[in-house]
Design a protein around this motif. Structure first.
Motif, short mmCIF file in Angstrom:
data_model
loop_
_atom_site.label_atom_id
_atom_site.label_comp_id
_atom_site.label_asym_id
_atom_site.label_seq_id
_atom_site.Cartn_x
_atom_site.Cartn_y
_atom_site.Cartn_z
N LYS A 131 0.84 -1.21 0.00
CA LYS A 131 0.00 0.00 0.00
C LYS A 131 0.87 1.26 0.00
O LYS A 131 1.89 1.30 0.69
N VAL A 132 0.42 2.28 -0.72
CA VAL A 132 1.04 3.61 -0.67
C VAL A 132 -0.11 4.60 -0.50
O VAL A 132 -1.04 4.62 -1.31
N ALA A 133 -0.06 5.38 0.57
CA ALA A 133 -1.17 6.30 0.86
C ALA A 133 -0.67 7.73 1.08
O ALA A 133 0.37 7.94 1.70
N VAL A 134 -1.42 8.68 0.55
CA VAL A 134 -1.12 10.10 0.76
C VAL A 134 -2.22 10.65 1.66
O VAL A 134 -3.41 10.50 1.38
N THR A 135 -1.79 11.29 2.76
CA THR A 135 -2.76 11.88 3.69
C THR A 135 -2.36 13.33 3.94
O THR A 135 -1.19 13.62 4.18
N VAL A 136 -3.36 14.23 3.89
CA VAL A 136 -3.07 15.65 4.08
C VAL A 136 -3.77 16.13 5.34
O VAL A 136 -4.95 15.86 5.56
N ARG A 137 -3.00 16.85 6.18
CA ARG A 137 -3.64 17.43 7.37
C ARG A 137 -2.99 18.77 7.73
O ARG A 137 -1.76 18.90 7.70
N PRO A 138 -3.83 19.77 8.03
CA PRO A 138 -3.28 21.06 8.48
C PRO A 138 -2.50 20.84 9.78
O PRO A 138 -2.93 20.05 10.63
N TRP A 139 -1.37 21.52 9.92
CA TRP A 139 -0.48 21.28 11.05
C TRP A 139 0.24 22.57 11.42
O TRP A 139 1.16 22.98 10.75
N GLN A 140 -0.24 23.26 12.48
CA GLN A 140 0.33 24.54 12.90
C GLN A 140 0.43 25.53 11.74
O GLN A 140 -0.55 25.81 11.09
N PHE A 141 1.66 26.02 11.44
CA PHE A 141 1.81 27.01 10.37
C PHE A 141 1.93 26.36 9.00
O PHE A 141 2.04 27.02 7.98
N TYR A 142 1.99 25.05 9.01
CA TYR A 142 2.20 24.31 7.78
C TYR A 142 1.01 23.40 7.47
O TYR A 142 0.19 23.12 8.33
N THR A 143 0.96 22.93 6.24
CA THR A 143 0.05 21.84 5.88
C THR A 143 0.96 20.65 5.63
O THR A 143 1.96 20.77 4.90
#
Length: 214
Positions: A131-143
């Protein structure tokens, strides 16, 4: 030495096959087979030279980033499109989770190239059926963009090495590659005031985290 060896091999093969095709009256099937092999070697050489040109442009500062507020899901889709075929051929489950409303300040073209290079590595070093997964989450000053695989993993002492140009881990020497993908990815992201970190467990998989300024 490594890079000159990688250039010399396809050139030597092309010369050899050209000589055979010129000097022998081959049956059509054999001729087509040789031409297909030559085409593969030319593609390999082209990929190698494109990578070196990108490296040169990155190091001399002659490439321009066009940073804009753009949808991250579009950039990720662009990156993923470059590895779909490879993942499918290996039976690797490729997935992405990104809220379509998330926008970040980035250059979509070059950032897609950076994420695509990380994905390419993930697919290359993940065994068939993984499996290869891409997950995006907002994180402090960065995404934060996590690219997680179920591949061979990277020993902790090599975390920094993987971003060095031409670095190839000893256990992947048999795999095709130039050792420039992660080096280019890192250069592209840091030039946008972002950064990349890595966490891995040998034999279990790796997560590359790309931090982009929100």
């Amino acid at each position: 030495r490594d890079i000159s060896h990688q250039v010399k091999t396809p050139i030597a093969n092309i010369k050899m096959f050209t000589g055979i095709l010129r000097g022998h009256d081959l049956p059509p099937g054999k001729r087509a087979e040789f031409l297909a092999t030559m085409e593969g070697q030319i593609d390999k050489l082209d990929f190698l030279l494109q990578s070196l040109i990108k490296m040169s442009r990155l190091e001399t500062g002659t490439f321009t980033l066009h940073v804009e507020e753009a949808r991250l899901s579009d950039t990720i889709a662009r990156a993923m499109s470059t590895v779909w075929a490879k993942a499918e051929a290996k039976g690797i489950d490729l997935s992405a989770e990104c809220d379509g409303a998330i926008t970040v300040q980035h250059d979509p073209k070059w950032t897609a190239e950076a994420i695509g290079n990380i994905l390419d590595n993930a697919v290359k070093y993940t065994p068939p059926g993984g499996k290869v997964a891409v997950t995006v989450r907002p994180w402090q000053f960065y995404t934060r963009v996590d690219i997680t695989d179920t591949g061979i993993g990277i020993p902790e002492e090599h975390y920094n090495d993987v971003f060095q140009r031409f670095y190839r881990a000893p256990e992947v020497a048999a795999q095709e590659g130039v050792g420039l993908g992660l080096y280019l990815a890192n250069g592209i992201i840091t030039r946008q005031k972002g950064y990349i970190s890595v966490k891995s467990k040998a034999g279990e998989g790796t997560t590359f985290s790309v931090y982009l300024l929100s």
